[in-house]
Design an enzyme around this catalytic site. Structure first.
Site, PDB file in Angstrom:
ATOM      1  N   HIS A 136       0.845  -1.199   0.000  1.00 27.39           N
ATOM      2  CA  HIS A 136       0.000   0.000   0.000  1.00 27.39           C
ATOM      3  C   HIS A 136       0.873   1.240   0.000  1.00 27.39           C
ATOM      4  O   HIS A 136       1.839   1.316   0.760  1.00 27.39           O
ATOM      5  CB  HIS A 136      -0.903   0.042   1.245  1.00 27.39           C
ATOM      6  CG  HIS A 136      -1.861  -1.104   1.320  1.00 27.39           C
ATOM      7  ND1 HIS A 136      -1.508  -2.326   1.837  1.00 27.39           N
ATOM      8  CD2 HIS A 136      -3.148  -1.210   0.925  1.00 27.39           C
ATOM      9  CE1 HIS A 136      -2.547  -3.146   1.755  1.00 27.39           C
ATOM     10  NE2 HIS A 136      -3.561  -2.486   1.216  1.00 27.39           N
ATOM     11  N   LYS A 163      -0.925  -7.890  -4.654  1.00 27.59           N
ATOM     12  CA  LYS A 163      -1.841  -6.752  -4.482  1.00 27.59           C
ATOM     13  C   LYS A 163      -1.029  -5.464  -4.350  1.00 27.59           C
ATOM     14  O   LYS A 163      -0.141  -5.373  -3.496  1.00 27.59           O
ATOM     15  CB  LYS A 163      -2.721  -6.933  -3.235  1.00 27.59           C
ATOM     16  CG  LYS A 163      -3.585  -5.698  -2.965  1.00 27.59           C
ATOM     17  CD  LYS A 163      -4.428  -5.819  -1.702  1.00 27.59           C
ATOM     18  CE  LYS A 163      -5.058  -4.476  -1.375  1.00 27.59           C
ATOM     19  NZ  LYS A 163      -5.736  -4.473  -0.068  1.00 27.59           N
ATOM     20  N   LYS A 310     -15.221  23.245 -20.644  1.00 21.03           N
ATOM     21  CA  LYS A 310     -16.006  23.371 -21.885  1.00 21.03           C
ATOM     22  C   LYS A 310     -15.320  24.222 -22.950  1.00 21.03           C
ATOM     23  O   LYS A 310     -15.499  23.995 -24.135  1.00 21.03           O
ATOM     24  CB  LYS A 310     -17.389  23.932 -21.575  1.00 21.03           C
ATOM     25  CG  LYS A 310     -18.300  22.901 -20.935  1.00 21.03           C
ATOM     26  CD  LYS A 310     -19.701  23.404 -20.783  1.00 21.03           C
ATOM     27  CE  LYS A 310     -20.596  22.326 -20.190  1.00 21.03           C
ATOM     28  NZ  LYS A 310     -21.959  22.746 -19.983  1.00 21.03           N
ATOM     29  N   ASP A 347     -25.553  21.162 -25.556  1.00 21.64           N
ATOM     30  CA  ASP A 347     -26.302  22.036 -24.641  1.00 21.64           C
ATOM     31  C   ASP A 347     -27.336  22.846 -25.424  1.00 21.64           C
ATOM     32  O   ASP A 347     -28.478  22.988 -25.017  1.00 21.64           O
ATOM     33  CB  ASP A 347     -25.367  23.038 -23.946  1.00 21.64           C
ATOM     34  CG  ASP A 347     -24.594  22.395 -22.801  1.00 21.64           C
ATOM     35  OD1 ASP A 347     -24.963  21.287 -22.392  1.00 21.64           O
ATOM     36  OD2 ASP A 347     -23.618  23.007 -22.332  1.00 21.64           O
TER      37      ASP A 347
HETATM   38  P1  NAP Z   1     -20.653  29.285 -16.019  1.00 20.09           P
HETATM   39  O1  NAP Z   1     -19.999  29.191 -17.344  1.00 20.09           O
HETATM   40  O2  NAP Z   1     -19.823  29.265 -14.790  1.00 20.09           O
HETATM   41  O3  NAP Z   1     -21.516  30.654 -16.006  1.00 20.09           O
HETATM   42  C1  NAP Z   1     -22.205  31.058 -14.865  1.00 20.09           C
HETATM   43  C2  NAP Z   1     -23.028  32.296 -15.176  1.00 20.09           C
HETATM   44  O4  NAP Z   1     -23.817  32.577 -14.023  1.00 20.09           O
HETATM   45  C3  NAP Z   1     -22.180  33.540 -15.456  1.00 20.09           C
HETATM   46  O5  NAP Z   1     -22.828  34.319 -16.422  1.00 20.09           O
HETATM   47  C4  NAP Z   1     -22.184  34.242 -14.095  1.00 20.09           C
HETATM   48  O6  NAP Z   1     -22.043  35.646 -14.185  1.00 20.09           O
HETATM   49  C5  NAP Z   1     -23.572  33.916 -13.615  1.00 20.09           C
HETATM   50  N1  NAP Z   1     -23.683  33.991 -12.167  1.00 20.09           N
HETATM   51  C6  NAP Z   1     -23.105  33.157 -11.272  1.00 20.09           C
HETATM   52  N2  NAP Z   1     -23.448  33.534 -10.019  1.00 20.09           N
HETATM   53  C7  NAP Z   1     -24.241  34.630 -10.149  1.00 20.09           C
HETATM   54  C8  NAP Z   1     -24.904  35.465  -9.211  1.00 20.09           C
HETATM   55  N3  NAP Z   1     -24.813  35.237  -7.905  1.00 20.09           N
HETATM   56  N4  NAP Z   1     -25.651  36.468  -9.687  1.00 20.09           N
HETATM   57  C9  NAP Z   1     -25.759  36.674 -11.014  1.00 20.09           C
HETATM   58  N5  NAP Z   1     -25.148  35.931 -11.951  1.00 20.09           N
HETATM   59  C10 NAP Z   1     -24.393  34.923 -11.522  1.00 20.09           C
HETATM   60  O7  NAP Z   1     -21.729  28.129 -15.826  1.00 20.09           O
HETATM   61  P2  NAP Z   1     -22.569  27.369 -16.959  1.00 20.09           P
HETATM   62  O8  NAP Z   1     -21.872  26.126 -17.336  1.00 20.09           O
HETATM   63  O9  NAP Z   1     -22.933  28.343 -18.012  1.00 20.09           O
HETATM   64  O10 NAP Z   1     -23.855  26.912 -16.122  1.00 20.09           O
HETATM   65  C11 NAP Z   1     -24.846  27.854 -15.720  1.00 20.09           C
HETATM   66  C12 NAP Z   1     -26.042  27.101 -15.155  1.00 20.09           C
HETATM   67  O11 NAP Z   1     -26.623  26.301 -16.191  1.00 20.09           O
HETATM   68  C13 NAP Z   1     -25.671  26.129 -14.026  1.00 20.09           C
HETATM   69  O12 NAP Z   1     -26.671  26.187 -13.037  1.00 20.09           O
HETATM   70  C14 NAP Z   1     -25.694  24.770 -14.710  1.00 20.09           C
HETATM   71  O13 NAP Z   1     -26.038  23.735 -13.799  1.00 20.09           O
HETATM   72  C15 NAP Z   1     -26.799  24.983 -15.715  1.00 20.09           C
HETATM   73  N6  NAP Z   1     -26.724  24.047 -16.833  1.00 20.09           N
HETATM   74  C16 NAP Z   1     -27.797  23.251 -17.050  1.00 20.09           C
HETATM   75  C17 NAP Z   1     -27.813  22.357 -18.083  1.00 20.09           C
HETATM   76  C18 NAP Z   1     -29.012  21.506 -18.285  1.00 20.09           C
HETATM   77  O14 NAP Z   1     -28.933  20.489 -18.972  1.00 20.09           O
HETATM   78  N7  NAP Z   1     -30.144  21.877 -17.738  1.00 20.09           N
HETATM   79  C19 NAP Z   1     -26.693  22.243 -18.925  1.00 20.09           C
HETATM   80  C20 NAP Z   1     -25.600  23.102 -18.719  1.00 20.09           C
HETATM   81  C21 NAP Z   1     -25.632  24.002 -17.662  1.00 20.09           C
HETATM   82  P3  NAP Z   1     -20.593  36.320 -14.268  1.00 20.09           P
HETATM   83  O15 NAP Z   1     -20.219  36.310 -15.711  1.00 20.09           O
HETATM   84  O16 NAP Z   1     -20.824  37.665 -13.731  1.00 20.09           O
HETATM   85  O17 NAP Z   1     -19.672  35.500 -13.416  1.00 20.09           O
END
Ligand code: NAP
Length: 527
Positions: A136, A163, A310, A347
């Site tokens: 280990h 192992k 991404k 997406d």
């Molecule tokens: P991301 O690239 O990190 O972007 C996050 C976004 O949210 C940015 O525009 C950020 O603004 C904003 N944000 C974060 N906290 C905030 C706050 N307190 N007040 C206002 N704006 C805020 O994330 P993402 O990958 O795009 O994902 C965003 C959401 O989509 C997540 O909840 C994720 O789970 C969801 N999602 C869902 C699916 C689905 O299949 N349903 C697929 C993909 C993603 P700033 O630019 O100012 O930081």
């Protein structure tokens, strides 16, 4: 594979599933052996050092009494190898000999003292008992050369089974253990080769692909005997370890974190339902480039990418789907037969199809065009999901407005797609026309911050359709309030189910996704 009377499988057909048990009393441990057998495991490891006030002559007969539902490994780990025992080696050796005499199918001894133990045994090991000689390293995984040299040294002690359990500091460490497994398979040397910790998780499943003798699991969550162990049920049901063989294709979700992802559960069920020989795993990695370079064989056939990869993923691909190229972010990578990596963004397909279908279901629409054409479409957010939704809406002919907390990012995205940018506070009083569509692509409102919402209820009155990409919870505060204002609401699960079905098609080379199964699995597992 459990048998009424236990015996050590001479040469197992597949990798054995072994529950490592750490109960505090012999009765409890014996009950756990029965529970392990009921779950379908093949072997139970009895960590006898965990028993309170362990008395070998009193407790081992209880534990090893026949009939026993499973073969067992008896391990009595000293403190210096991560166990509890602090006394003399001699006493421990006597205990292990007693276990052999009482019919334990396997006994585990640490490599450091293996020679000494074999000298102590001086031929008293029963034929029926297999000796596992274990090494280990709880800190790291040595180099490939060191591991191979270790295999030789352990084999030289007279071990029936080698192992080696090391620790991963990054997922790439696991590939060295896989090379060791392959090497031992060629030599027909039984080996248990596992990499501990969350970064090493895939070793516990893919050892079945590379011919590992056995893999350890916990009886249930919270009862792990080593970091990163799955449960027996996860190995057998979620990852279908029994079906994994040398030809099994490997898929997975790369990101950090990935432990929460439902994709392994969904895709594995879907693969199984159509008889596709593949397994889908969580790949915990901060370094996508290194990951793809390390796991570059054709068997690693496709990946889903999540945060923070991404955008980096775009640069890792040899080719991109045209819309993914425009979006500048991908969530799916497919390794083509020629080895080239092609990136896709599912997406946008998921989100846009979910919104279009909801509009079609709620109002009469022209079937020849997208119901998004010419509509005013407001996207909140400027991250990966926002980009995908904004590009998708633009593609469908919508007039797109981007509102984001960081206004500069809203401007950047608006410029890219030919839209308008707003601040989130401007959005509060934004009402240029009726029938607007709103899409939340920020993480606001996501569990655990379920009382947060990105836009006031008053402002929601201006929208006829409201979509939320957040899917935990299914009904966010935004959607609840939008529905109260009379809008048609579309939830993030509807997006998720569509995007994973598209991914399934890409992974399987075009097999139709088992829609009903995937939809039901998502609905029951994301609440
Ligand atoms: P991301 O690239 O990190 O972007 C996050 C976004 O949210 C940015 O525009 C950020 O603004 C904003 N944000 C974060 N906290 C905030 C706050 N307190 N007040 C206002 N704006 C805020 O994330 P993402 O990958 O795009 O994902 C965003 C959401 O989509 C997540 O909840 C994720 O789970 C969801 N999602 C869902 C699916 C689905 O299949 N349903 C697929 C993909 C993603 P700033 O630019 O100012 O930081």
């Amino acid at each position: 594979m459990a048998t009424a009377a236990a015996s050590a499988p001479a040469a197992p057909l597949g990798t054995l599933v072994c529950a490592s048990l750490t109960a505090r009393s012999p009765q409890e441990m014996a009950a756990e052996v029965a529970a392990t057998a009921a779950l379908g495991a093949d072997v139970a490891e009895l960590q006898v050092g965990c028993l309170d006030g362990f008395q070998p002559r009193r407790d081992l007969p209880v534990l090893l009494a026949q009939p026993r539902p499973l073969p067992v490994i008896v391990a009595y780990r000293p403190k210096w190898e991560g166990g509890q025992y602090e006394g003399e080696d001699e006493t421990r050796f006597e205990t292990l000999l007693l276990a052999m005499e009482l019919g334990a199918e396997y006994v585990d001894i640490e490599f450091k003292v293996a020679d000494k133990f074999l000298k102590f045994l001086s031929g008293r090991k029963p034929e029926t008992c297999k000796l596992i000689v274990s090494f280990h390293n709880y800190e790291c995984t040595p180099s490939g050369e060191e591991l191979l040299s270790l295999v030789d040294q352990i084999q030289a002690t007279g071990a029936d089974i080698v192992k080696i359990a090391t620790a991963a500091t990054e997922i790439d460490d696991v590939s060295r253990m896989f090379q060791v497994l392959v090497h031992c398979k060629v030599k027909q040397l039984p080996i248990i080769g596992l990499v501990m910790k969350e970064q090493g998780f895939i070793s516990r499943i893919l050892c079945a692909k590379y011919g590992g003798y056995l893999t350890f699991a916990s009886l249930e969550k919270g009862k792990e005997s080593a970091p990163g162990q799955p449960t027996v049920a996860e190995l057998i049901n979620k990852y279908e370890i029994r079906q994994i063989g040398p030809d099994t294709k490997v898929f997975g979700i790369i990101g950090n974190p990935v432990g929460h992802s439902k994709s392994p559960f969904l895709q594995n069920q879907a693969f199984r339902s159509v008889g596709f020989d593949a397994v889908f795993l969580p790949f915990l990695s901060d370094d996508l480039v290194k990951f793809l370079n390390t796991f570059s064989s054709p068997d690693y056939a496709g990946f889903s990418c999540t945060m923070p990869h991404k955008e980096t993923a775009v640069r890792c691909c040899d080719d991109l789907d045209p819309i993914a190229r425009d979006i500048g972010a991908i969530n799916t990578i497919i390794r083509r037969p020629d080895g080239k990596l092609v990136g896709y963004n599912t997406d946008y397909v998921g989100a846009i199809a979910a919104i279009e279908d909801a509009i079609r279901a709620s109002q009469p629409t022209d079937p020849t065009t997208s119901p998004l054409a010419r509509r005013l479409f407001v996207v909140m957010g400027a991250g990966g999901a926002a980009k995908a939704v904004a590009y998708g809406a633009k593609e469908k002919g919508a007039r797109v407005v981007i509102a984001n907390r960081t206004f500069a990012r809203a401007q950047e995205l608006a410029n890219l797609i030919g839209g308008t940018a707003l601040t989130l506070s401007e959005l509060e009083n934004y009402h240029p026309e009726e029938g607007m569509i709103l899409a939340n692509a920020t993480s606001v409102g996501m569990f655990p911050n379920v009382n947060d919402t990105p836009l006031s209820k008053k402002a929601l009155r201006n929208y006829s359709i409201v979509f939320d990409a957040v899917y935990i919870p299914k009904e966010t505060r935004l959607l609840r309030e939008a529905a109260e204002c009379g809008a048609t609401v579309v939830d993030g699960l509807d997006m998720l189910v569509r995007l994973v079905m598209v991914q399934f098609g890409l992974f399987t080379g075009g097999m139709p996704a088992p829609q009903r199964l995937m939809r039901e699995a998502i609905l029951t597992n994301t609440q």
